[in-house]
Write a protein that holds these residues in place. Structure first.
Motif, PDB file in Angstrom:
ATOM      1  N   ASP A   2       0.837  -1.192   0.000  1.00 57.80           N
ATOM      2  CA  ASP A   2       0.000   0.000   0.000  1.00 57.80           C
ATOM      3  C   ASP A   2       0.878   1.251   0.000  1.00 57.80           C
ATOM      4  O   ASP A   2       2.098   1.182   0.131  1.00 57.80           O
ATOM      5  N   TRP A   3       0.239   2.412  -0.137  1.00 58.93           N
ATOM      6  CA  TRP A   3       1.013   3.648  -0.315  1.00 58.93           C
ATOM      7  C   TRP A   3       1.789   4.031   0.943  1.00 58.93           C
ATOM      8  O   TRP A   3       2.844   4.656   0.860  1.00 58.93           O
ATOM      9  N   ILE A   4       1.307   3.638   2.130  1.00 58.04           N
ATOM     10  CA  ILE A   4       2.017   3.961   3.373  1.00 58.04           C
ATOM     11  C   ILE A   4       3.347   3.208   3.434  1.00 58.04           C
ATOM     12  O   ILE A   4       4.410   3.780   3.692  1.00 58.04           O
ATOM     13  N   ASN A   5       3.300   1.897   3.188  1.00 54.95           N
ATOM     14  CA  ASN A   5       4.524   1.101   3.197  1.00 54.95           C
ATOM     15  C   ASN A   5       5.456   1.494   2.059  1.00 54.95           C
ATOM     16  O   ASN A   5       6.682   1.520   2.215  1.00 54.95           O
ATOM     17  N   ALA A   6       4.844   1.820   0.898  1.00 49.59           N
ATOM     18  CA  ALA A   6       5.663   2.249  -0.235  1.00 49.59           C
ATOM     19  C   ALA A   6       6.393   3.555   0.082  1.00 49.59           C
ATOM     20  O   ALA A   6       7.573   3.720  -0.256  1.00 49.59           O
ATOM     21  N   SER A   7       5.725   4.461   0.764  1.00 48.45           N
ATOM     22  CA  SER A   7       6.349   5.731   1.162  1.00 48.45           C
ATOM     23  C   SER A   7       7.473   5.489   2.157  1.00 48.45           C
ATOM     24  O   SER A   7       8.541   6.110   2.071  1.00 48.45           O
ATOM     25  N   GLY A   8       7.238   4.583   3.107  1.00 44.03           N
ATOM     26  CA  GLY A   8       8.287   4.248   4.075  1.00 44.03           C
ATOM     27  C   GLY A   8       9.504   3.647   3.415  1.00 44.03           C
ATOM     28  O   GLY A   8      10.646   3.970   3.767  1.00 44.03           O
ATOM     29  N   LEU A   9       9.283   2.772   2.432  1.00 47.19           N
ATOM     30  CA  LEU A   9      10.390   2.153   1.716  1.00 47.19           C
ATOM     31  C   LEU A   9      11.172   3.197   0.915  1.00 47.19           C
ATOM     32  O   LEU A   9      12.409   3.187   0.901  1.00 47.19           O
ATOM     33  N   PHE A  10      10.454   4.117   0.278  1.00 49.15           N
ATOM     34  CA  PHE A  10      11.113   5.171  -0.507  1.00 49.15           C
ATOM     35  C   PHE A  10      11.939   6.098   0.384  1.00 49.15           C
ATOM     36  O   PHE A  10      13.097   6.400   0.076  1.00 49.15           O
ATOM     37  N   ILE A  11      11.352   6.544   1.497  1.00 46.84           N
ATOM     38  CA  ILE A  11      12.054   7.458   2.407  1.00 46.84           C
ATOM     39  C   ILE A  11      13.285   6.777   3.013  1.00 46.84           C
ATOM     40  O   ILE A  11      14.364   7.374   3.114  1.00 46.84           O
ATOM     41  N   LEU A  34      15.322  -2.895   5.774  1.00 46.80           N
ATOM     42  CA  LEU A  34      13.955  -2.524   5.398  1.00 46.80           C
ATOM     43  C   LEU A  34      13.308  -3.606   4.536  1.00 46.80           C
ATOM     44  O   LEU A  34      12.140  -3.956   4.726  1.00 46.80           O
ATOM     45  N   LEU A  35      14.061  -4.148   3.603  1.00 42.97           N
ATOM     46  CA  LEU A  35      13.529  -5.183   2.732  1.00 42.97           C
ATOM     47  C   LEU A  35      13.210  -6.447   3.522  1.00 42.97           C
ATOM     48  O   LEU A  35      12.197  -7.114   3.271  1.00 42.97           O
ATOM     49  N   LEU A  36      14.060  -6.769   4.500  1.00 43.79           N
ATOM     50  CA  LEU A  36      13.773  -7.914   5.375  1.00 43.79           C
ATOM     51  C   LEU A  36      12.534  -7.642   6.235  1.00 43.79           C
ATOM     52  O   LEU A  36      11.691  -8.523   6.434  1.00 43.79           O
ATOM     53  N   PHE A  37      12.420  -6.419   6.741  1.00 43.54           N
ATOM     54  CA  PHE A  37      11.283  -6.033   7.582  1.00 43.54           C
ATOM     55  C   PHE A  37       9.967  -6.161   6.821  1.00 43.54           C
ATOM     56  O   PHE A  37       8.943  -6.572   7.379  1.00 43.54           O
ATOM     57  N   PHE A  38       9.981  -5.828   5.524  1.00 42.73           N
ATOM     58  CA  PHE A  38       8.770  -5.914   4.720  1.00 42.73           C
ATOM     59  C   PHE A  38       8.496  -7.332   4.221  1.00 42.73           C
ATOM     60  O   PHE A  38       7.547  -7.548   3.479  1.00 42.73           O
ATOM     61  N   GLY A  39       9.364  -8.284   4.602  1.00 41.94           N
ATOM     62  CA  GLY A  39       9.032  -9.682   4.376  1.00 41.94           C
ATOM     63  C   GLY A  39       9.801 -10.425   3.308  1.00 41.94           C
ATOM     64  O   GLY A  39       9.489 -11.585   3.027  1.00 41.94           O
ATOM     65  N   LEU A  40      10.828  -9.809   2.698  1.00 41.32           N
ATOM     66  CA  LEU A  40      11.585 -10.534   1.683  1.00 41.32           C
ATOM     67  C   LEU A  40      12.557 -11.513   2.326  1.00 41.32           C
ATOM     68  O   LEU A  40      13.189 -11.194   3.341  1.00 41.32           O
ATOM     69  N   ILE A 203      15.303 -11.599  -7.783  1.00 41.88           N
ATOM     70  CA  ILE A 203      15.035 -10.176  -7.538  1.00 41.88           C
ATOM     71  C   ILE A 203      13.529  -9.986  -7.389  1.00 41.88           C
ATOM     72  O   ILE A 203      12.751 -10.555  -8.157  1.00 41.88           O
ATOM     73  N   TYR A 204      13.110  -9.170  -6.397  1.00 50.57           N
ATOM     74  CA  TYR A 204      11.698  -8.882  -6.235  1.00 50.57           C
ATOM     75  C   TYR A 204      11.364  -7.621  -7.041  1.00 50.57           C
ATOM     76  O   TYR A 204      11.521  -6.498  -6.571  1.00 50.57           O
ATOM     77  N   TRP A 205      10.919  -7.824  -8.263  1.00 47.60           N
ATOM     78  CA  TRP A 205      10.749  -6.745  -9.226  1.00 47.60           C
ATOM     79  C   TRP A 205       9.696  -5.700  -8.839  1.00 47.60           C
ATOM     80  O   TRP A 205       9.882  -4.517  -9.148  1.00 47.60           O
ATOM     81  N   PRO A 206       8.579  -6.062  -8.173  1.00 47.91           N
ATOM     82  CA  PRO A 206       7.553  -5.044  -7.891  1.00 47.91           C
ATOM     83  C   PRO A 206       8.044  -3.873  -7.046  1.00 47.91           C
ATOM     84  O   PRO A 206       7.521  -2.765  -7.174  1.00 47.91           O
ATOM     85  N   TRP A 207       9.035  -4.104  -6.174  1.00 51.40           N
ATOM     86  CA  TRP A 207       9.528  -3.023  -5.316  1.00 51.40           C
ATOM     87  C   TRP A 207      10.715  -2.285  -5.911  1.00 51.40           C
ATOM     88  O   TRP A 207      11.141  -1.255  -5.378  1.00 51.40           O
TER      89      TRP A 207
END
Length: 251
Positions: A2-11, A34-40, A203-207
């Motif tokens: 979602d946009w909240i997590n996407a914003s956190g990843l970008f920042i 951060l990538l591990l935190f989001f589940g990769l 590679i996780y392409w969506p992110w």
């Protein structure tokens, strides 16, 4: 995502790469966790981080090339010898206990940061040393070893390259950071990402677009700031980041 997590990843990516471009390494301090935190999974996060970090080098390249702080021959030397180690390290990652390797690297980086802190004049001026054929040859061995670390681990290798260039070849911190950003950020990480994928990681392409944007903007801003600050300020940033990266790897 979602946009909240996407914003956190970008920042998070933006901040990590800004600090890295300013001090000469350490983008993995924040971006990889951060990538591990989001589940990769570990290997997927590592491959995704390596590829995204190429944008850090791209973002910093224009600014540093415009300053002409070093010759293209020096950059080509660093790219070639380091890439040998990067490919070796990327193929060793599945055989190395990650916990033990990261703790060993954490101790090394902490020691380098402490060493830099107590060497007050280190990297404040350009003092060319070891730039004969013997010095370049011995330096190649050191850079290949750091390349192995870059290919197999997530954070800290850029910091090792920065201090190695300052201590062994006598570059100023500004020159060393510029070389590290272009050679390590752009080429080593790109080659490492390809090698890790060839070794079996995905590679996780969506992110990836979010990470590429954060890496590019952070690298551009960090490179700009590094040209405006003195060697003393950059040295201090380097020492702070080595402390943070070393502690992070240890715990």
């Amino acid at each position: 995502m979602d946009w909240i997590n996407a914003s956190g990843l970008f920042i998070g990516s933006l901040i990590a790469n800004l600090l890295s471009a300013l001090s000469g390494g350490g983008a993995g301090l924040l971006q990889f966790p951060l990538l591990l935190f989001f589940g990769l999974p570990f290997s997927v996060a590592l491959a995704t981080h390596k590829v995204a970090s190429v944008a850090l080098g791209l973002g910093a390249a224009f600014t540093h090339l415009k300053q002409k702080s070093f010759s293209l021959t020096e950059a080509l030397y660093l790219i070639i010898v380091g890439s040998i180690g990067v490919i070796m390290g990327a193929n060793m990652i599945l055989a190395i206990p990650a916990h033990l390797a990261e703790q060993s690297l954490g101790v090394m980086i902490l020691a380098l940061g402490i060493y830099s802190f107590f060497k007050k004049q280190l990297g404040q001026q350009v003092l060319p040393i070891h730039r004969d054929w013997q010095g370049w040859l011995i330096g190649s061995l050191g850079l290949i070893l750091i390349g192995i670390i870059n290919g197999s681990l997530t954070a800290g290798s850029g910091l090792l390259v920065t201090l190695f260039l300052v201590r062994w070849f006598g570059y100023s911190y500004k020159q060393a950071v510029a070389l590290t950003m272009i050679c390590v950020g752009l080429f080593w990480n790109g080659i490492g990402g390809i090698a890790i994928v060839q070794a079996g990681a995905q590679i996780y392409w969506p992110w990836l677009p979010i990470l590429l944007a954060g890496s590019f903007l952070g690298g551009s801003l960090g490179a700009y700031l590094s040209t405006r600050f003195s060697n003393r300020v950059i040295k201090t940033c380097f020492e702070i980041l080595t402390l943070l990266v070393g502690i992070k790897l240890l715990i």
